[in-house]
Design an enzyme around this catalytic site. Sequence first.
Site, PDB file in Angstrom:
ATOM      1  N   GLY A   1       0.837  -1.196   0.000  1.00 35.25           N
ATOM      2  CA  GLY A   1       0.000   0.000   0.000  1.00 35.25           C
ATOM      3  C   GLY A   1       0.868   1.241   0.000  1.00 35.25           C
TER       4      GLY A   1
ATOM      5  NE  ARG B   1      -4.677  -8.127   2.383  1.00 33.66           N
ATOM      6  CZ  ARG B   1      -5.434  -7.518   3.280  1.00 33.66           C
ATOM      7  NH1 ARG B   1      -6.313  -8.216   3.970  1.00 33.66           N
ATOM      8  NH2 ARG B   1      -5.328  -6.216   3.489  1.00 33.66           N
TER       9      ARG B   1
ATOM     10  NE  ARG C   1      -2.688  -1.008  14.108  1.00 34.91           N
ATOM     11  CZ  ARG C   1      -2.213   0.205  13.859  1.00 34.91           C
ATOM     12  NH1 ARG C   1      -0.906   0.390  13.757  1.00 34.91           N
ATOM     13  NH2 ARG C   1      -3.025   1.234  13.704  1.00 34.91           N
TER      14      ARG C   1
ATOM     15  CD  GLU D   1       2.104  -1.399  20.496  1.00 38.20           C
ATOM     16  OE1 GLU D   1       1.682  -0.244  20.376  1.00 38.20           O
ATOM     17  OE2 GLU D   1       2.496  -2.074  19.538  1.00 38.20           O
TER      18      GLU D   1
ATOM     19  CG  HIS E   1       3.270   1.919  18.155  1.00 35.17           C
ATOM     20  ND1 HIS E   1       2.252   1.012  18.262  1.00 35.17           N
ATOM     21  CD2 HIS E   1       3.073   2.550  16.964  1.00 35.17           C
ATOM     22  CE1 HIS E   1       1.467   1.084  17.199  1.00 35.17           C
ATOM     23  NE2 HIS E   1       1.950   2.024  16.389  1.00 35.17           N
TER      24      HIS E   1
END
Length: 317
Positions: A157, A180, A237, A266, A284
């Site tokens: 992306g 995908r 993630r 997390e 993060h």
Amino acid sequence: MKLLISRRLPETNMAEIEGDARFDVTTRTTTQPMSRDECVAALADYDIILPTLGDLFSAEVFEAASAIRCKLLANFGVGYNHIDVAAARAHGIEVTNTPGAVTDATADIALTLMLMTARRAGEGERMLRADGWDGWHPTQMLGFHLSGKRLGVIGMGRIGQAIAHRCRAGFGMDVVYYNRSEKAVEGAQQLPSVEDVCAQVDVVVMAVPGGAETHHLMNEAVFAAMQSHAIFVNIARGDVVDEAALVAALQAKQIAGAGLDVYEFEPKVPAALKAMENVVLLPHLGTAALEVREDMGRMALANVMAFTAERPVPNAV
């Protein structure tokens, strides 16, 4: 309009919304995510909620809320896997996010982790701070040279493409990727599976969205496909990686190292990862630049303003 901001935004954003007489603004004083009960209560008490990472609006939360007042969840962040969008829509709630604003900053963190892991920067700094450095010599802390190597990007992306561009232009890296859906990316080759990518590259970077479709996309079998000198980087993630499988692969020396900005549970980070010198761990930091967070805030508030004015929201998900 009653508006709940789940965690305080940068001051420029807060000044913008708190100075708008159309809104009765409530801002939580904690930096921790909303609890399940807070999410349920907020749906009944507020017209608009501005949630962010960790504020779990699951299908169960929507079902538990009675007399839902909320009509918009204006998410602060591009990722929205903490919101069940289908359940929100079923209850008449629109969901928005903040794409674009985070792309460059997150790609920069991917490059930071790649360089730190390959060149043993974290290990070197710890050694120096502990007074363990006895001076330069020809074989001191020899790392892995990134220039000219092959990069594998999982998820092509906006962020994946920004990472690929930086690596091609800055390091002369050859790029292959898994996505995908079919996607044509100039200067990069799409391969049919995650395993195919991992088997052929020197560096693997995760850049997929979170959610059920990508949960544990990196698992024991995929780590086994990687080359023993390769390094793994995750800026996506935490739960796209089976963290136990990653620890096992590192301990067995199936892979050479890892650079992580996100974690499966997390903010908990496994002690085994903390103990490894060949692992770089960041808290993060993907979008943690003031200008970026301000841009995210402006984008989230633009969605709020458009919704309030009964115009189409700019960033519906």
